[in-house]
Design a protein around this motif. Structure first.
Motif, PDB file in Angstrom:
ATOM      1  N   ASN A 170       0.869  -1.186   0.000  1.00 14.62           N
ATOM      2  CA  ASN A 170       0.000   0.000   0.000  1.00 14.62           C
ATOM      3  C   ASN A 170       0.901   1.230   0.000  1.00 14.62           C
ATOM      4  O   ASN A 170       1.694   1.391   0.929  1.00 14.62           O
ATOM      5  CB  ASN A 170      -0.874  -0.014   1.261  1.00 14.62           C
ATOM      6  N   PRO A 171       0.874   2.068  -1.054  1.00 14.96           N
ATOM      7  CA  PRO A 171      -0.218   2.271  -2.006  1.00 14.96           C
ATOM      8  C   PRO A 171       0.001   1.716  -3.412  1.00 14.96           C
ATOM      9  O   PRO A 171      -0.827   1.954  -4.283  1.00 14.96           O
ATOM     10  CB  PRO A 171      -0.286   3.793  -2.077  1.00 14.96           C
ATOM     11  N   THR A 172       1.093   1.004  -3.675  1.00 16.02           N
ATOM     12  CA  THR A 172       1.398   0.659  -5.070  1.00 16.02           C
ATOM     13  C   THR A 172       0.727  -0.626  -5.537  1.00 16.02           C
ATOM     14  O   THR A 172       0.642  -0.868  -6.744  1.00 16.02           O
ATOM     15  CB  THR A 172       2.918   0.532  -5.271  1.00 16.02           C
ATOM     16  N   GLY A 173       0.289  -1.470  -4.610  1.00 18.70           N
ATOM     17  CA  GLY A 173      -0.397  -2.705  -4.974  1.00 18.70           C
ATOM     18  C   GLY A 173       0.492  -3.857  -5.380  1.00 18.70           C
ATOM     19  O   GLY A 173      -0.002  -4.942  -5.699  1.00 18.70           O
ATOM     20  N   LYS A 303       0.797   3.992 -17.618  1.00 18.02           N
ATOM     21  CA  LYS A 303       1.714   2.916 -17.257  1.00 18.02           C
ATOM     22  C   LYS A 303       1.419   2.489 -15.820  1.00 18.02           C
ATOM     23  O   LYS A 303       1.597   3.278 -14.890  1.00 18.02           O
ATOM     24  CB  LYS A 303       3.165   3.385 -17.392  1.00 18.02           C
ATOM     25  N   LEU A 304       0.965   1.256 -15.663  1.00 13.55           N
ATOM     26  CA  LEU A 304       0.605   0.730 -14.352  1.00 13.55           C
ATOM     27  C   LEU A 304       1.415  -0.512 -14.030  1.00 13.55           C
ATOM     28  O   LEU A 304       1.746  -1.286 -14.923  1.00 13.55           O
ATOM     29  CB  LEU A 304      -0.883   0.340 -14.308  1.00 13.55           C
ATOM     30  N   GLN A 305       1.698  -0.690 -12.744  1.00 14.36           N
ATOM     31  CA  GLN A 305       2.205  -1.974 -12.275  1.00 14.36           C
ATOM     32  C   GLN A 305       1.004  -2.808 -11.841  1.00 14.36           C
ATOM     33  O   GLN A 305       0.036  -2.267 -11.309  1.00 14.36           O
ATOM     34  CB  GLN A 305       3.169  -1.780 -11.106  1.00 14.36           C
ATOM     35  N   PRO A 306       1.033  -4.124 -12.052  1.00 11.09           N
ATOM     36  CA  PRO A 306      -0.117  -4.948 -11.668  1.00 11.09           C
ATOM     37  C   PRO A 306      -0.393  -4.846 -10.172  1.00 11.09           C
ATOM     38  O   PRO A 306       0.475  -5.149  -9.351  1.00 11.09           O
ATOM     39  CB  PRO A 306       0.317  -6.363 -12.057  1.00 11.09           C
ATOM     40  N   LEU A 312      -5.740   0.929  -7.458  1.00 11.18           N
ATOM     41  CA  LEU A 312      -4.758   1.094  -8.530  1.00 11.18           C
ATOM     42  C   LEU A 312      -3.870   2.278  -8.196  1.00 11.18           C
ATOM     43  O   LEU A 312      -4.295   3.234  -7.522  1.00 11.18           O
ATOM     44  CB  LEU A 312      -5.468   1.325  -9.868  1.00 11.18           C
ATOM     45  N   TRP A 313      -2.637   2.233  -8.693  1.00 11.50           N
ATOM     46  CA  TRP A 313      -1.636   3.258  -8.388  1.00 11.50           C
ATOM     47  C   TRP A 313      -1.130   3.862  -9.684  1.00 11.50           C
ATOM     48  O   TRP A 313      -0.759   3.138 -10.609  1.00 11.50           O
ATOM     49  CB  TRP A 313      -0.484   2.646  -7.607  1.00 11.50           C
ATOM     50  N   ARG A 344      -3.484   7.141  -5.598  1.00 11.74           N
ATOM     51  CA  ARG A 344      -4.071   5.822  -5.374  1.00 11.74           C
ATOM     52  C   ARG A 344      -5.584   5.929  -5.508  1.00 11.74           C
ATOM     53  O   ARG A 344      -6.208   6.812  -4.910  1.00 11.74           O
ATOM     54  CB  ARG A 344      -3.712   5.314  -3.974  1.00 11.74           C
ATOM     55  N   ILE A 345      -6.153   4.998  -6.265  1.00 15.23           N
ATOM     56  CA  ILE A 345      -7.582   5.038  -6.558  1.00 15.23           C
ATOM     57  C   ILE A 345      -8.204   3.715  -6.130  1.00 15.23           C
ATOM     58  O   ILE A 345      -7.841   2.647  -6.642  1.00 15.23           O
ATOM     59  CB  ILE A 345      -7.837   5.262  -8.061  1.00 15.23           C
ATOM     60  N   THR A 346      -9.135   3.750  -5.192  1.00 14.54           N
ATOM     61  CA  THR A 346      -9.802   2.541  -4.736  1.00 14.54           C
ATOM     62  C   THR A 346     -10.729   2.013  -5.822  1.00 14.54           C
ATOM     63  O   THR A 346     -11.465   2.770  -6.458  1.00 14.54           O
ATOM     64  CB  THR A 346     -10.608   2.819  -3.459  1.00 14.54           C
TER      65      THR A 346
END
Length: 365
Positions: A170-173, A303-306, A312-313, A344-346
């Motif tokens: 948290n917060p990158t997932g 660009k997102l990391q899984p 999501l971060w 960070r988006i829930t």
């Protein structure tokens, strides 16, 4: 004035806080609003109402709230022990995982001891460490937004008492694989408590993170930390737990604030465990929405990391972050901004998630 008069004169000095407390940063909670048109996506709360069985349990327990709760939380600990395949003596509970974490830091750290953790990670980590008079040792995340375990191992000193591993982070997932944690455990001293913080474990895809119970059974210096605040939907009741060897778990129970987990929270947690299949179905629906959002955002050019949490971060510099925060605020969407790092988006219901997707489509590169 005579010496007698000086002693009798009232002092103008006021009480002062400890230096460690006066210098603490405040914990910043996710913003909230009572307005129905606001999408509250800042706190990683479950967007579902509490499980029906938990609501019934709370209503029943409320009729006896003139009585103190069971301070030892024996019934809840017994239910957790059966759920996890451990003994009653290996379980400690507290007011949310952050409360249990405070019990861990208080129980293990003296002034000057060190606690190593990745950064950025859970915002309460440095606060709780400094409050105990210990020294936080922040290790930057790697280029994939995950834990740099080699750097964390290299940061261990004779003063290190606790290492915190947040997976998914948290917060990158980003999760930490079982193999990486096992190799890490082989490289650190056995007298250092390694806390595997799994607040979001119920949202993680199978096999993405560690089998923490297997690691705990193999490495006695492992402590597992979990919560009912996220997937179980009990954030407002405050109940979390730890699994550790009996001597450590007993210490965590000793350092707990008396009666800190209410009877309502204990009963709701038990009922929620008994409704595990329903909770799992809800978590599965969140995973599906998370995957849908991630795929669309990547198609938009983000660009997102899984992520393996219910969020999501998006990494963002100061300029982009300011633009996104202003846009989200204007659209009535509450998200969590981390100054200098990102947003960070829930993941919530499909309608709220669609609002996020439409907004980000308008700001994609």
């Amino acid at each position: 004035m005579t010496p007698e008069q000086l002693l009798a004169a009232p002092s103008t000095a006021l009480p002062t806080l400890r230096g460690a407390v006066a210098g603490l940063p405040s914990y910043v909670p996710g913003r909230r609003s009572a307005r129905a048109d606001i999408a509250a996506l800042a706190s990683n709360e479950s967007h579902y109402e509490p499980l029906p069985a938990a609501t019934v349990a709370v209503a029943e327990a409320a009729r006896r709230m003139n009585r103190y709760p069971d301070m030892a939380a024996v019934e809840l600990r017994e239910r957790l022990a059966r759920h996890l395949g451990v003994s009653l003596e290996e379980v400690a509970v507290g007011p949310g995982s952050v409360g249990v974490l405070q019990q861990i830091i208080t129980g293990l750290c003296d002034a000057g001891d060190e606690v190593v953790f990745a950064w950025r990670s859970f915002e309460a980590y440095p606060i709780l460490v400094e409050l105990a008079g210990a020294r936080p040792v922040r290790i930057p995340l790697d280029h994939l937004e995950g834990h740099d375990l080699d750097a964390m191992a290299a940061a261990v000193t004779d003063c290190t008492k606790v290492i915190l591993l947040c997976t998914p982070n948290n917060p990158t997932g980003v999760p930490i694989s079982h193999e990486r944690i096992e190799a890490f455990l082989q490289s650190v001293r056995s007298d250092i408590l390694v806390v595997i913080d799994e607040a979001y474990v119920e949202y993680a895809d199978a096999g993405s993170g560690p089998d923490s119970l297997a690691l705990y059974r193999q490495y006695p210096n492992v402590c597992i930390l979990r919560t009912f605040s996220k997937a179980y939907g009990l954030a407002g009741l405050r109940v979390g737990y730890a699994v550790a060897v009996p001597a450590i778990a007993e210490g965590l129970r000793r350092t707990a604030l008396p009666f800190s987990v209410s009877a309502l929270a204990q009963k709701a947690a038990i009922a929620s465990l008994d409704a595990g299949e329903e909770m799992a179905a809800r978590a599965s629906a969140v995973r599906e929405e998370r995957a849908r959002m991630a795929a669309e955002l990547e198609a938009q050019g983000w660009k997102l990391q899984p992520s393996q949490g219910n969020f999501l971060w998006i990494r963002a510099d100061e300029v982009l972050l300011a633009t996104l925060v202003e846009a989200f605020n204007g659209a009535g969407i509450m998200v969590r901004a981390y100054q200098g790092d990102g947003v960070r988006i829930t993941v919530a219901d499909a309608a709220s998630n669609d609002r996020v997707l439409r907004l980000l489509a308008a700001h994609a590169a």
